[in-house]
Each structure stands twice: as C-alpha cells, then as structure tokens.
Design a protein around this motif. Sequence first.
Motif, PDB file in Angstrom:
ATOM      1  N   ARG A 105      -0.249  -0.105   9.086  1.00 38.96           N
ATOM      2  CA  ARG A 105       0.016  -0.298   7.975  1.00 38.96           C
ATOM      3  C   ARG A 105       0.166  -1.768   7.849  1.00 38.96           C
ATOM      4  N   LYS A 106       1.077  -2.353   8.592  1.00 35.68           N
ATOM      5  CA  LYS A 106       0.991  -3.847   8.836  1.00 35.68           C
ATOM      6  C   LYS A 106       1.625  -4.548   7.467  1.00 35.68           C
ATOM      7  N   GLN A 108       0.677  -3.938   4.388  1.00 40.45           N
ATOM      8  CA  GLN A 108      -0.199  -4.174   3.573  1.00 40.45           C
ATOM      9  C   GLN A 108       0.089  -3.552   2.083  1.00 40.45           C
ATOM     10  N   ARG A 109      -0.409  -4.157   1.010  1.00 36.03           N
ATOM     11  CA  ARG A 109      -0.058  -3.721  -0.340  1.00 36.03           C
ATOM     12  C   ARG A 109      -0.274  -2.469  -0.592  1.00 36.03           C
ATOM     13  N   GLU A 162     -10.814  -5.672  -2.540  1.00 35.80           N
ATOM     14  CA  GLU A 162      -9.509  -6.355  -2.717  1.00 35.80           C
ATOM     15  C   GLU A 162      -8.727  -5.572  -3.815  1.00 35.80           C
ATOM     16  N   HIS A 414      -6.737   3.528  -1.452  1.00 31.46           N
ATOM     17  CA  HIS A 414      -6.944   2.515  -0.259  1.00 31.46           C
ATOM     18  C   HIS A 414      -8.231   1.886  -0.393  1.00 31.46           C
ATOM     19  N   ARG A 416      -8.951  -0.724   1.767  1.00 30.65           N
ATOM     20  CA  ARG A 416      -9.026  -1.233   3.078  1.00 30.65           C
ATOM     21  C   ARG A 416     -10.207  -0.765   3.916  1.00 30.65           C
ATOM     22  N   ASN A 442      -7.865   0.936   8.809  1.00 31.91           N
ATOM     23  CA  ASN A 442      -8.233  -0.391   8.874  1.00 31.91           C
ATOM     24  C   ASN A 442      -9.711  -0.215   9.638  1.00 31.91           C
TER      25      ASN A 442
END
Length: 492
Positions: A105-106, A108-109, A162, A414, A416, A442
């Motif tokens: 997930r790092k 991420q928003r 985005e 999602h 990404r 990702n």
Amino acid sequence: MSFFREIEQSFHDLQSRRNFLSRTSLGLGAAALSGLLNADKSWAGKERGAAAPEVEMPLGKPHFSPKVKRVIYLFQSGAPSQLDLFDYKPRLETMWGQDLPESIRKGQRLTGMTAGQSKFPLAASAFRFDRYLDGKMWMSELIPHISSISGEATFIRSMYTEAINHDPAITFFQTGSEQGGRPSWGSWVSYGLGSDNQNLPSFVVLLSKGRGGDQPLYAKLWSNGFLPSVHQGVVFRSGPDPVFYLNNPGGIDKVTRRRMLDALTELHDLQYKKVLDPEISQRMAQYEMAYRMQTAVPETLDISKEPDYIFDMYGEESRKPGTFAANCLLARKLAEKDVKFIQLYHQGWDQHGNLPKDIQIMTKSVDQASAALVMDLKQRGLLDETLVIWGGEFGRGAYSQGKLTRENYGRDHHPRCFTIWMAGAGVRKGFVYGSTDDFSYNIAENPVHVHDFQATVMHLMGINHEQLIFKHQGRRFRLTDVSGKVVDGILA
C-alpha cells in the motif's frame, strides 16, 4: 431621429452572443440539437446565394494516414472490478482475510469510505477464472462472451489515473481534465475531423443502466466546452422523441419549417455582418442539421427490419429500447452511417458492497452485447476501420471494504491500476499489454496513463494530439493537456 439610430446601432454592436442567440433560437432547443458542422460548411447560404461565413474546421483532413475511421466507446461507468473480471490473482486466495501488506500500500491515498478502516482484509474473487490467448490472459467466468472474442482484442492491464472519486475520474477520461468545462473527447474529434455524414451528428451519445442507484452522469461529459457549439455530443434517447425538440410542433409541416429556416438565415446574415460573431454561423449549421436529422434519425434508429439472428446475437435485451444491448445494436447502425464518435455510457458498476451479487447483474447486462458488437462489425467488414473501446474510470482494490465473508465483499475505488480492452482497427489482436503486482495494486510493467491512452486513440484516427489545439482565454488547450505519449506497443 439620428440620436435614436445611434442608440439602436450601439445596442446591436454591443449585444452579447448569448443574448442574440437566445433571442433568435425560436424555441428550437438548439443546445439539444448540437451536431455536425463541417459536412455543410456553407449551411443554407449556398442554396439561396447568401453570403455566409464558413464554419471553422482546423484540420480538414488528418495529420497523417488514419487506421481508424470511427470510435465506439463502451464506457462502463462506476468502475468494473479488474480483480473479478480480467486480472486474476491467486495469491489473494492464499492470503484470504489477511491484512494488505503496508509494503504494497505504501501509504497511498484512500477514499473517505475506507480511510478509516483499521484493517484491509484481502479478498480473492468469488469467481472462477480460465486461461485464454495461449495462457497469456485469465478471464472470469462472468464474461464468457467477451472471453470468446479475446482473440480480436488488446487488453491493457496497466491503466492508471490520478483521480480517486467517480466524477473527477470520469470527467478526466472524457475531457482530459478532472474539472468540468473542457471539451469532451468526441467534441475534439468532431472539431478536428468534421464528419462523413451530412445528415447525422459526428458525435452521438447513448445512455443505459444495468442496475439502479449508481453514480449520475452529467452533460459536461459530452459537452463542447469552449469549442464551437456545433461539436457538442447529441444524446439519442429511446422512445418516440429520440432527440428533444427535433420534431416539428403541431401545425408546422416540413415546408413551413423550411421557409422559417430560410427567413432565419437571412436575419442571421444581417446580424453576422454587424457583429462578426462566428457562433452565428455555427448556430445556423445546427438548425440546418436538425432539419436534415428529421429524416435521418428515425431511419437510423429503426431496428424493426433487423433479422431475428441479429437480435439473438446481441441477446433478448436488444429488443428493449434503452438497454445496453439495444444501444450496442444502434451503435452498429450508427457506424454504418459513418458517425465518427459513438459514446455509450452504461451505469451500475459502483460496488462498494454486495459485489458478488451486483457484478453478476452488470456482466449479464453487457457481456453478450459487447462481444456481439465486435463480431457484428467484423461480419460486415466494419471492424477493420472501427475501434471498439471497453472500460471504466478506474479499478477496484484488493481488500474488502467493510466486513469480509466468503459469500460477500465490496471493493473501494482504486486508481493505481485497472484494465481496459480495445478491438478493431489499428490495435494488435489477442494481445496483453502491461502487468500488475500479485495484488493488482501497483503496476509491474508498462504503465499507461489516461493521457497516453487518449493520445494513442487520437493517433489511430490520424491526429497528432499535440497539434490539435484551441486557443481559449489566452492559453492553448488540447485533449491531453500538457502530457501524453502514444503507446506504440499496442499498435498493429
């Protein structure tokens, strides 16, 4: 008397475009009748010898030889889950119910719907997947018909955007900007290339629903924005009045309408000479198009002469006006009439909960008709010059939104990575481009941004996306804004 004449002249010189057009529209519903411009540059002036300005057409012909003559865009509004349709991830089964690793997930928003969750339990798809394309592509049991035409398609599994919420994400796909007010994709194509049919709009929109309660759609998605108004998408509706205000009102026949348009043209000629507003000629082009559409539209939308085997091909829903299947059949008929950009919007894919049940409703409403459209175009020799696009505004996450059980789960938005597919002219057949990690969270290789996708389709239509521009309020605008590159890897 001269004093009053000076006032009258000043009034005409200063009268705004909006006021003038609203005063002279005579109730024709001009905004709803936006359509073709370039096929009839001289509007009605040529017949009567009137001095009429030509409607602007920046290209006149493509920048280079096109591979695609027309586009049919099957937009799946609400975002289909790639994890349950196209992007099989067996690791989700082995890690079922475990928390999504932070290393994936790092930080991420997330949307506001799942940002407050303390856990992110991984949810494998409830549906079986099978291999296609010599094992290169896994496809869900939910889409057997689309799977059967996979050999005609290119699948891009590495799309990204985005935008994380529906409205800005759909707007971004359709206009190149997350904020409303920009011209839609079909409007850019109409503005750049004009039309191949003088009697129908170059940009047509069809709407349908798979289930209720989904995100709404707005006219800004097919708006001309700051481009001339004749490039606005024209919505064709089911029922006896497919285009609002197109039919003559009671007591007005075709001869009377013709005389009225002739008189209105003379008035517009006079006004144009006074104010030199190019929108005047654009508006008259719309009126003339509406006049021609009165004959062309009923003929095009009449499916009563279609043979039974065609309805069998598209599915029983194709006999019901306003369904996705019926709109796919109409899209084929519009393609036969050389409409350049045909946009279908199908609502119902927003599945934050109860996904296993709801996604079956949605796939049942689109699977057979989507595949039938491709095969119908192929059997008529139209697929070699038509590009069919299928996909939504973003994807779905690997973890469950809310409570997770084997029978039920939901997936949040999602952006990404997600999957779209294209079939027809200019793209490789039976091809898979890009890949994602073990969680479809990702992108692992070959990322494709929305602007890259737009640039690629424009390239296939013979348009250099960096050169089709429009100057507005001191800035040069284009569909892809300031980015976008052609994805050569998917080109045939």
